[in-house]
Write an enzyme that holds these catalytic residues in place. Sequence first.
Site, mmCIF file in Angstrom:
data_model
loop_
_atom_site.group_PDB
_atom_site.id
_atom_site.type_symbol
_atom_site.label_atom_id
_atom_site.label_comp_id
_atom_site.label_asym_id
_atom_site.label_seq_id
_atom_site.Cartn_x
_atom_site.Cartn_y
_atom_site.Cartn_z
ATOM 1 N N TYR A 40 -8.656 2.690 4.017
ATOM 2 C CA TYR A 40 -8.037 2.373 2.730
ATOM 3 C C TYR A 40 -7.979 3.594 1.818
ATOM 4 C CZ TYR A 40 -6.477 -1.051 -0.700
ATOM 5 O OH TYR A 40 -5.734 -1.790 -1.578
ATOM 6 N N TYR A 84 2.991 5.682 1.952
ATOM 7 C CA TYR A 84 3.867 4.699 2.612
ATOM 8 C C TYR A 84 4.038 3.453 1.750
ATOM 9 C CZ TYR A 84 5.191 0.958 5.891
ATOM 10 O OH TYR A 84 5.780 -0.122 6.482
#
Lengths: 140, 379
Positions: free
Chosen positions: B275, B323
């Site tokens: 993450y 992204y």
Amino acid sequence: MTQRPTPVLRGEERAYFDRARERELVYQRCRTCDATQWYPRVVCIRCSGTDLELTAASGNGTIHSFTTLYRAGHPSRAADVPYTMVLVDLVEGVRVFGELVDVPPAAARIGLPVEVGFQDVTDDLTLPVFRPKGGAIDAR
Amino acid sequence: MRGEVAVVGISEIDPFESRGRSPVGLMAEASRLAVADAGLRLSDIDGLFTASSVYYTPSLTFAEYTGLNPRYSDSTVVGGSSFEAHVGHAAAAIRSGLCDYALVTYGSTQRSDRGKLVSQAEWLPYEQPYGMIHPISPMALIAHRHMHEFGTTSEQLAEVAVSARKWALRNPQAPYRVPLTVDQVLASPMISSPLHKLDCCLVTDGGAALVLCATDRARDLPRPPVYVLGFGESADHRNISGMPDLTTTRAVDSAQRAYRMAGLTPADIDTANVYDAFTISLLVLLEDLGFVAKGEGGPFVASGAIAPGGSLALNTNGGGLSYCHPGMLGLFLLTEAVRQLRGDAGERQVTAATTALAHGMGLTLGAHATVILGTERAL
Ligand SMILES: [Zn+2]
């Protein structure tokens, strides 16, 4: 100018801010195991005991970490940028969150000795803040 | 639990901007696609796992919207790590017969919602009245502490964002198609020192879904099963003042549990999805997951270790930094891991990847869930 975000206070949360109104920064000490914790809880985080006393701290400590905000985290603070948030390690052994005042961003540093002060930010809300020990640091 | 449950379907939808879909609409479309990928129908799903920052009871919102009537549901919310937690919870539920086909789903229109009134569901009475920026300011407190203890620099943090962009350039779905430099990161506006705008993840829309079932059923389905080899969770704080140690997180514990269950070590992981809400949060997690020693994350990322061609194939889709980050990234870490293990990652494919790690963290590094996945060969 919009008002500061004002917490909805329930139960033991109220006691913390009531004492701040009286110019006290409080923390809790467990009478069973002597553990300390910052904000008031109904149990001790170490022994789960319930015999807890809410005590005024000296307000003295050192900066554990800091961050200066160049964008307001709330519309009420738009005119205040840049302003600095700190985690302070109090001499009583608890770590508290607050704002650093009277220190220009370039002079904020980990380890800086500070003492507590109080700001009445609304009619019902007083917040503990931290100032450098020994007086304001000039922005130069 | 090792190898008893497998991922059999995945999907992602509108990873930058929703094409006219609501958050639950994104969840529903992603679910439809993931179920189809698994060779199943939505009516086969009897276990529902979801989390949301817009829906108070997302499993009910989703069930009604899609006509699903699950016999088992779990809407555990531990921020961005919710979906890694869901995988472990789903595997346990499948093993104990509480459901056969589990769907994990998420959707958000955070980008499209920008500037609109966002509901404030929960107040943090001791921190929020000061007007800090959540979660950037707590992450900035962590960053300054890491710099103080280990000499980490803003340039090193910027390298994290630069590496993410290099990977994103290999992902045709990624929104920004130009390289990024350390100087550009450092020249981007300071938000909450020492974190600049480009130290923070993107704000995007997006939906994703994943389908799991028991290994024996998985082998009858069209796609190669991706097995759940290891899982671990841990959690410790909600307020930043409650984080026991600003530079070491409970990811140490969640990862240890997952590695032990999988019988693997960090060196055995072929590709990792960790993450990356912020450059600093990724750096701390790389240390806590065992990919580099504590305090050495800065030199590690500055050496190019996490860029394409480096020693760790990390966040190969470009991650949250380059992204997609629709409020919570967790499910997209898993879909990319599965894509790599299926050999479907195109230009960014990690050669012969047989093991993958997905690590979700929630809020300000307060919640952690680690999932280790593997192919048939890793069993
Ligand atoms: Zn106690």
